[in-house]
Design an enzyme around this catalytic site. Structure first.
Site: not given
Lengths: 371, 371
Positions: B128, B150, B192, B234, B244, B248, B252, B255, B259, B271
């Site tokens: 956990r 993330k 990026e 960032k 997000e 945030r 994206n 993306h 993606h 990527h």
């Protein structure tokens, strides 16, 4: 405290994710409106439950979502602790993905502890986390696993070794569902309730002993009273410490030995029985080591026997195999197993800033050999 | 800003889990002391990295733990995005369990984005959650994936669909490791960095264009300058919004389409290239829809070309397949894909309380057919 009046127990979580546990007879038919209230941004729900519980309640839960104007689909998986694993978790995740559940989706965990842990872990890891609403339908799920945010699955190396903290947005408890459980399963759940009494409230432990026969058949009034009191205890402990660094450790009473017994039996010994045995053995060890008042193990055993739980192993235990599982336990730190000891019934003392004590494996071995 | 002076960038996380990113030439040999400082309660570390990066740096990282008096073992897995999946995650978890790593253990994510995401997800779900310290060694991992918490793996249905937020206790960045990367991989990472300039700092985007040739070979000074500036961008965005739900989302940019292009190619398009194409196509769509200033797509394409990234698809795209992946994207809400649009280079405007706009699939289809 009848089943007609909802009891609302608040649970504090760091980071503003506080939630409530609502105990109310008949609430299984109002899950949808609870979901809308607790997670207004969720546009679509996935109801995840084992096939046994789903057969009993999934249609009613789904109907409650329809009544609340929210789309919801049912995702059943085969019942049993053996299915609380990574393969079933991955399969459920893929089914939700295939169904198009997006980041604006939510998950309902419907059923016993296995459903809640598994549904919770699916939610915790689905697109990095979507809300989960827990609808526990077994005693053990109501009084224990649905409250506190623990989710996860078992690994070959042991139970609950893979998982995440993922507090629910709400827990909806309908104590009438307890009446539909097989009697043996109801009894299993009472072990955790006795544990709550044992660690903080001796009077509550004795009330369970007095109500034992009614609790075994799931009579609504004493069952509701018990469920509410256990949830209060668990919520207080968890609110004081969401991250198991402190007070929450007391909830592990009976579990260091209990988990190992359960695992060493290949899960043939059910969880409640294992915890009952664990509580008695850990109390006996505490008495031997001078940390637990003499007679505590006997008093606890008396309560557990009245409830219908075992207080001595059915067969001579495989000591070395049990010790292997103790070593693999999450609570081992620096090589020595850590155990929570009662001072006396209803009380655990802190020790060195924590609530568990490290014990020598030898002491544990001697105790198990004598069991 | 030379590589000799450590630059420390703070990142805020709700719930008191703030951490720092330390950028310093040579810090790969000081990971152990960083670990001791950032997570003093961790007694033992598992260094998780792909076999390529482990071959280069794992011994040095392990030696730094030895020097800090902390036991650490190396767990390598086969390199490549194809291994960022649940099977490899489960296998790594089982290897850590078999090795006896307890709840007082920690995980080091050593390598590129795949290592960081995978190691982070192992840490997030190990008993956990145990601490993770990130040691990114690729451009993309330094400027993007190691900061922000993330973690996760890919599923057959798409990238990063399974995962958790699990902020690191520290990120240790040694920009000298960039020099050991293949040139093509360095270029991929620059996508990026250009994105960071594109969303908040046009001057930074233009500096990347000016330094493009030095950045392609990994020259220490401009590389360090770039890494620091990207991490600052960032960190600011992530600190403003760890979950997000808000700012945030601007990360994206490029993306949604990127993606989908990447997934539709079966990950044959890497990527960085996919994001570069995504940024140009999304800007072109923004211009068509009147949300992005005319000429922005062209200016951005100019920068990306100087860096060595593609700005037009190599083959006519399989439009319907790309749209399928757009639909499966985490950013889809209520059925319509959501895209972050530049107002102009260096600026994204908020819209309706968010930073992305829902677009009709038809507009996206028309754009892709023309691409």
């Amino acid at each position: 405290m009848s089943g007609d009046v909802p009891t609302v127990v608040p649970v504090a979580v760091p980071g503003g994710r506080d939630y409530t546990v609502v105990v109310e007879a008949g609430s299984i038919d109002r899950v949808g409106s609870h979901a809308r209230e607790a997670a207004p941004d969720v546009r679509r729900w996935a109801i995840v439950g084992d096939d046994t519980v789903s057969g009993l309640y999934a249609d009613r839960v789904r109907a409650s979502f329809e009544a609340a104007g929210l789309p919801a689909s049912v995702f059943a998986f085969p019942a049993g602790e053996a299915n609380k694993n990574r393969a079933v978790w991955a399969e459920l995740t893929d089914r939700l993905l295939a169904d198009g559940l997006g980041r604006d989706g939510g998950v309902v965990g419907l059923g016993g502890g296995v459903s809640g842990d598994l549904a919770g872990f699916v939610a915790a890891t689905y697109m990095r986390g979507v809300p989960v609403l827990q609808v526990p339908t077994s005693v053990v799920a109501m009084v224990d696993s649905a409250v506190g945010g623990k989710t996860g699955v078992d690994a070959p190396a042991g139970k609950n070794l893979v998982g995440a903290f993922h507090p629910p947005v709400r827990v909806v408890v309908d104590p009438t569902t307890i009446a539909t459980l097989p009697v043996a399963e109801r009894i299993q759940g009472l072990a955790e309730a006795v544990k709550h009494g044992a660690i903080v409230d001796a009077e509550y432990a004795r009330a369970i002993e007095r109500d034992a026969e009614k609790l075994r058949v799931g009579a609504l009034e004493p069952t509701t009273r018990m469920v509410v009191r256990s949830i209060q205890v668990k919520a207080e402990v968890v609110s004081a410490d969401e991250r198991e660094t402190g007070l929450r450790e007391t909830l592990n009473f009976g579990h260091t030995i209990g988990h190992a017994l359960e695992a060493a039996s290949g899960f043939a010994v059910p969880h409640g029985s294992a915890v009952a045995l664990g509580m008695v053995l850990e109390s006996r060890l505490g008495e031997v080591l001078g940390w637990t008042t003499e007679g505590t193990a006997r008093e606890l055993a008396g309560i557990l026997e009245r409830v219908g739980l075992p207080v001595a192993p059915a067969h001579p235990p495989d000591v070395e195999r049990i010790l292997e599982f103790v070593r693999a336990d999450k609570k081992v730190r620096g090589g020595r197993p850590r155990i929570v000891f009662l001072r006396t019934l209803g009380r655990v003392d802190s020790h060195d800033g924590g609530w568990a004590r490290a014990v020598e494996e030898e002491a544990l071995r001697a105790l198990l050999i004598a069991a």
